[in-house]
Scaffold this active site. Structure first.
Site, PDB file in Angstrom:
ATOM      1  N   HIS A  28       0.811  -1.223   0.000  1.00  0.00           N
ATOM      2  CA  HIS A  28       0.000   0.000   0.000  1.00  0.00           C
ATOM      3  C   HIS A  28       0.853   1.287   0.000  1.00  0.00           C
ATOM      4  CE1 HIS A  28      -3.434  -2.545   0.360  1.00  0.00           C
ATOM      5  NE2 HIS A  28      -3.456  -2.672   1.671  1.00  0.00           N
ATOM      6  N   HIS A  32     -10.637   0.798  -0.631  1.00  0.00           N
ATOM      7  CA  HIS A  32     -10.422  -0.251   0.368  1.00  0.00           C
ATOM      8  C   HIS A  32     -11.572  -0.304   1.383  1.00  0.00           C
ATOM      9  CE1 HIS A  32      -8.178  -2.964   2.947  1.00  0.00           C
ATOM     10  NE2 HIS A  32      -7.105  -2.885   2.198  1.00  0.00           N
ATOM     11  N   GLU A  36     -11.490  -5.331  -2.917  1.00  0.00           N
ATOM     12  CA  GLU A  36     -10.636  -4.260  -3.439  1.00  0.00           C
ATOM     13  C   GLU A  36     -10.355  -4.487  -4.912  1.00  0.00           C
ATOM     14  OE1 GLU A  36      -7.091  -4.373  -0.854  1.00  0.00           O
ATOM     15  OE2 GLU A  36      -8.350  -5.591   0.429  1.00  0.00           O
TER      16      GLU A  36
HETATM   17  C1  GLA Z   1      -5.015  -5.653   1.896  1.00  0.00           C
HETATM   18  C2  GLA Z   1      -3.920  -6.575   2.199  1.00  0.00           C
HETATM   19  C3  GLA Z   1      -4.117  -7.085   3.583  1.00  0.00           C
HETATM   20  C4  GLA Z   1      -4.164  -5.946   4.539  1.00  0.00           C
HETATM   21  C5  GLA Z   1      -5.231  -5.020   4.175  1.00  0.00           C
HETATM   22  C6  GLA Z   1      -5.203  -3.814   5.079  1.00  0.00           C
HETATM   23  O1  GLA Z   1      -6.205  -6.331   1.826  1.00  0.00           O
HETATM   24  O2  GLA Z   1      -3.836  -7.647   1.302  1.00  0.00           O
HETATM   25  O3  GLA Z   1      -3.083  -7.936   3.926  1.00  0.00           O
HETATM   26  O4  GLA Z   1      -2.970  -5.247   4.476  1.00  0.00           O
HETATM   27  O5  GLA Z   1      -5.052  -4.617   2.842  1.00  0.00           O
HETATM   28  O6  GLA Z   1      -5.060  -4.153   6.383  1.00  0.00           O
END
Ligand code: GLA
Length: 371
Positions: A116, A192, A336
């Site tokens: 991220h 997200h 997502e």
């Molecule tokens: C995404 C990642 C997860 C986690 C979430 C946020 O889904 O794949 O592992 O980091 O974001 O917590």
């Protein structure tokens, strides 16, 4: 006109420009029509709340989140609730991206990999410029990276002008993502949001049903990096081709489930065709349908993007969210839409390099219904 109010103030830890004042005050924008009410903030161009009715007309807020800006920043527990994540959502193996022979290095913030972009500097942690219109059901957020200010490029090339437009269309919330860049660059944005169709404070989503329009998913290694294989979901815990309770196979004895501590995997949404490179708005496809059988609240997710990360909130237990409610693990599921994680490591994955001639465009819709 969109209703605008204060969402409180927060202290940017590493602002991308020395002219950013501290503290910053974030705003809360409320979009509404008879079918739904949506709350958004300019901090991270994020979704804060979505109120939709059940089969008897009772409205509940169906996304997880916080009550004020200071709880969103810094994202201490790494939830990314509701945020626009980018310029690089999800994981980059080795935290490096090669573009036209040059190597760009992002922070290694999850072992040797990147997750991220950056927890305190990514697009989810920036205050976007809000553009409001005459109508009560539409808003657009804008933010530019790398416009000559040292450090404001987030380690990737190009001056990149990002916009995220939110609009209500009956019971549909449509998000349109655009980015114009001055140089070839890597872009992978997502929203997200975590959903709980019984209401954000109602506990586990294990009994809520999910259908994914995906014949294949991306298996991960023990650092959650996709191996490059596109594996058939047939006969696995990842088979959501017909609706099933999210909790049904979530504890299955399965190496992939163990590596994700539940679902934390990208599904290859059926029928993806790369864009034609002209910057035309791509057509969204049906990627997911979720239903809370008890209340009858349902949602379809349509997107133009190739992948859908399903994350079943495996680590959100103990996070104190809206109204003081303490979320439990599996108290929400994130869907997502995005390019595949670790795309730079796998040339066969859909291409996420964008150029002045090939701007980034993506459309995602949450279409709510009752059943
Ligand atoms: C995404 C990642 C997860 C986690 C979430 C946020 O889904 O794949 O592992 O980091 O974001 O917590």
């Amino acid at each position: 006109m969109v209703d605008t109010s204060s969402f409180g103030s927060y202290e940017p830890i590493m602002p991308l420009s020395s002219s950013v004042q501290k503290p910053q005050e974030a705003l809360l924008f409320t979009l509404s029509n008879p079918a739904m009410t949506v709350r958004l903030t300019d901090l991270g161009a994020a979704i804060v709340g979505i109120d939709v009715p059940d089969r008897d007309g009772a409205f509940e807020d169906v996304v997880l989140g916080f009550d004020d800006a200071a709880s969103y920043y810094p994202d201490g527990q790494g939830t990314y609730f509701g945020a626009t994540v980018g310029p690089s959502a999800n994981r980059i193996e080795g935290a490096t991206v090669s573009i036209d022979g040059a190597v760009y290095r992002l922070p290694a913030n999850e072992g040797s990999n990147n997750l991220h972009t950056d927890r305190v500097r990514g697009l989810h942690a920036q205050r976007w410029q809000a553009e409001v219109y005459e109508s009560a059901d539409r808003i657009r957020f804008a933010y530019t990276l790398g416009a000559g200010v040292p450090g404001s490029d987030l380690e990737l090339p190009g001056e990149r002008a990002f916009t995220v437009a939110y609009e209500l269309d009956g019971a549909c919330l449509r998000m349109t993502f655009d980015a114009q860049t001055t140089a070839a660059t890597f872009i992978n944005l997502t929203n997200h949001s975590y959903f709980n169709l019984a209401g954000q404070a109602s506990g586990s989503v294990a009994d809520q049903e999910l259908q994914l329009f995906a014949e294949r998913f991306l298996p991960i290694d023990d650092a959650s990096i996709p191996t490059g294989e596109l594996r058939s979901v047939a006969g696995t815990a990842f088979d959501f081709r017909t609706p099933k309770a999210i909790g049904r196979d979530i504890e299955a004895k399965d190496e992939q489930i163990a590596r994700g501590s539940g679902y934390d995997h990208c599904f290859c949404i059926d029928g993806y065709e790369p864009d034609d490179g002209t910057g035309q708005l791509p057509e969204p496809r049906l990627a997911a349908r979720a239903l809370d059988p008890a209340s009858g609240r349902g949602m379809e997710l349509w997107t133009s993007l190739p992948g859908l990360q399903l994350y079943t909130g495996n680590f959100i237990g103990g996070v104190v969210g809206k109204g003081g409610h303490t979320y439990e693990n599996r108290g929400g599921f994130a869907l997502e839409p995005q390019f595949y994680p670790a795309t730079p490591s796998h040339p066969a994955f859909p291409n996420a390099i964008f150029t002045p001639e090939r701007p980034y465009r993506a459309v995602t819709e949450y279409r709510f219904f009752t059943a």
